[in-house]
Design a protein around this motif. Structure first.
Motif, short mmCIF file in Angstrom:
data_model
loop_
_atom_site.label_atom_id
_atom_site.label_comp_id
_atom_site.label_asym_id
_atom_site.label_seq_id
_atom_site.Cartn_x
_atom_site.Cartn_y
_atom_site.Cartn_z
N ARG A 119 27.02 -59.76 2.44
CA ARG A 119 28.08 -59.19 1.60
C ARG A 119 27.72 -59.26 0.12
O ARG A 119 28.02 -58.35 -0.65
CB ARG A 119 29.40 -59.91 1.87
N ARG A 153 31.88 -50.09 15.48
CA ARG A 153 32.93 -49.93 14.47
C ARG A 153 32.42 -50.25 13.07
O ARG A 153 31.79 -51.29 12.85
CB ARG A 153 34.13 -50.81 14.83
N GLU A 154 32.70 -49.37 12.12
CA GLU A 154 32.24 -49.56 10.74
C GLU A 154 32.87 -50.78 10.09
O GLU A 154 32.24 -51.44 9.26
CB GLU A 154 32.53 -48.31 9.91
N ASP A 155 34.14 -51.08 10.45
CA ASP A 155 34.81 -52.21 9.81
C ASP A 155 34.24 -53.55 10.27
O ASP A 155 34.54 -54.61 9.69
CB ASP A 155 36.33 -52.17 10.07
N LEU A 156 33.39 -53.53 11.30
CA LEU A 156 32.75 -54.76 11.78
C LEU A 156 31.25 -54.76 11.47
O LEU A 156 30.49 -55.50 12.11
CB LEU A 156 32.97 -54.92 13.29
N ASN A 210 29.63 -56.01 9.08
CA ASN A 210 29.12 -57.30 8.59
C ASN A 210 29.36 -58.46 9.56
O ASN A 210 28.99 -59.60 9.26
CB ASN A 210 29.77 -57.64 7.24
N THR A 211 30.02 -58.19 10.68
CA THR A 211 30.34 -59.25 11.63
C THR A 211 29.10 -59.68 12.42
O THR A 211 28.27 -58.85 12.80
CB THR A 211 31.43 -58.77 12.61
N ARG A 216 42.37 -58.14 11.55
CA ARG A 216 41.54 -58.91 10.62
C ARG A 216 40.12 -58.98 11.16
O ARG A 216 39.84 -59.77 12.07
CB ARG A 216 42.08 -60.32 10.41
N PRO A 217 39.23 -58.14 10.65
CA PRO A 217 37.84 -58.17 11.13
C PRO A 217 37.24 -59.55 10.90
O PRO A 217 37.25 -60.06 9.77
CB PRO A 217 37.14 -57.11 10.28
N THR A 270 40.82 -57.71 16.19
CA THR A 270 39.71 -57.41 15.28
C THR A 270 40.06 -56.27 14.33
O THR A 270 39.44 -56.14 13.28
CB THR A 270 38.45 -57.03 16.08
N ARG A 271 41.04 -55.45 14.72
CA ARG A 271 41.48 -54.39 13.79
C ARG A 271 42.42 -54.94 12.74
O ARG A 271 42.45 -54.48 11.61
CB ARG A 271 42.15 -53.24 14.54
N ASP A 306 34.41 -62.62 10.54
CA ASP A 306 33.05 -62.78 10.04
C ASP A 306 32.11 -63.13 11.18
O ASP A 306 30.97 -62.66 11.22
CB ASP A 306 33.01 -63.87 8.96
#
Length: 385
Positions: A126, A74-77, A79-80, A47-48, A44-45, A50
């Motif tokens: 998004r 986690r901020e990078d996730l 939108n997941t 490629r986060p 997941t780090r 969707d």
């Protein structure tokens, strides 16, 4: 043509067959597989995803609810979307933040349909985020333009006010010189009038900007009939010598109940309205000022017998940079004077309007509310003591 990046669906399950079953039903997405929790955290780090499909049979050294909690933080996730699938332990995953739950006996087609729905929500989120980012950029640009405009207005007033005042003083000295021929005196007099007008324009621009930005503080006082007369007399002096060429009458009703107003701002309001009346009347034109009580307000009217205002111009007359297209003297005006009057009067809790007949003159009327007794007992006691 630029490559279109497909959305990513990561299937975290003990066997790869879970991902393989979904592959053919999600042609619009790239489907990946993670065999255990540690691999899941690493991938997941890289490629986060969707959508993350988390099966409850995923091998993990800690509870899957804790793994999901780590992923949700986690901020990078941000939108997941997280879909939990299994026959037990779904309640703990729901409490940890899963967006949807499904049984592991659900057919791949139904599971793929739900994943497609979640992918659509991610896409919408998004798009909204991009739209908000665009709006924020526009807001930043607008705020920058406002700051530049404010700086320009301050420069116009603060850097030009003193030189303009100096020019006015010098012109007054020259005009009073007995050696100056009469025709030259008239030119100097006209120069003084236009210089005074320039000073009013610059100050009005600054004040309109201050009021719009909420930076102008009104210094309220209790005002009675004699004070209105005094303020009007001061405003007459502000307008300039041209007003002496008009027939001005002032009628202030005696013993008016007090209103709360800022005398300095009220003086500016009268100066602008008198200047406007003078601009639209000829020499020997008539200007009348009346102050009286109407219901629970003090009403002020400034009436002239000048050219009047076209009906099409009236709706926008109090907007900045708007003015009547007709003027007897051909003088350019920003319209800031009337805009200042409207904003200042509304800041007092009042309102202003105009009535005009083409060729018969105009009447500007504004009202200020009478002071309320419970608010002004202390002020009145201080005033009469």
């Amino acid at each position: 043509m630029a490559n279109v990046v497909k959305p990513a669906v990561l299937v975290a399950a003990s066997t790869s067959s879970r991902a393989a079953a979904l592959f053919g039903h999600l042609p619009q997405a790239d489907v990946f597989h993670s065999p255990d929790a540690d691999t899941l955290l690493r991938e997941t780090r890289l490629r986060p995803p969707d959508v993350l499909v988390l099966y409850t049979d995923l091998p993990s050294s800690v509870a899957l609810s804790e793994v999901l909690g780590i992923l949700k933080s986690r901020e990078d996730l941000a939108n997941t979307r997280f879909l939990a699938v299994g026959s037990q332990g779904l309640g703990a995953l729901l409490s940890a933040g899963a967006d949807a739950l499904m049984s592991d006996s659900t057919a791949p087609e139904a599971l793929a349909f739900l994943i497609s729905t979640l992918l659509g929500r991610v896409r919408q989120q998004r798009e909204l985020a991009e739209r908000n980012l665009g709006l924020l950029k526009k807001l930043d640009a607008w705020e920058h333009e406002e700051r530049v405009r404010d700086q320009l207005v301050h420069m116009l007033v603060h850097d030009l006010k003193n030189p303009i005042a100096a020019v006015m003083g010098l012109l007054e000295i020259v005009e009073e010189d007995e050696r100056l021929p009469q025709d030259m005196k008239e030119l100097v007099h006209l120069s003084r009038e236009e210089t005074q007008h320039l000073l009013h324009l610059s100050v009005n621009m600054l004040d309109v900007r201050k009021i719009q930005a909420g930076k102008m503080n009104l210094d309220f006082e209790l005002m009675f009939s004699p004070m209105y007369t005094e303020v009007i007399d001061l405003a007459r002096g502000d307008v300039g010598a041209g007003l002496r060429e008009r027939r001005l009458t002032i009628d202030v009703a005696p013993n008016l109940s007090p209103a709360r107003a800022d005398p300095g701002i009220l003086r500016r309001i009268f100066a602008n309205l008198l200047s406007n009346a003078m601009k639209h009347t000829t020499k020997d034109g008539k200007i009348e000022i009346k102050v009286l009580k109407v219901a629970e307000d003090v009403q002020f009217t400034i009436r002239d017998n000048g050219e009047g205002i076209p009906a099409d111009d009236i709706p926008n007359l109090f907007a900045a940079f708007e003015q009547s297209r007709l003027t007897l003297h051909g003088r350019f005006d920003t319209g800031m004077g009337l805009a200042f009057c409207k904003l200042a009067i509304e800041g007092h809790g009042g309102r202003i309007w105009v009535e005009s007949v083409r060729g018969k003159g105009s009447t500007f009327t504004f009202i200020l509310p009478l002071a309320r007794d419970e608010e002004d007992d202390d002020d009145f006691a201080e005033l009469v003591s």
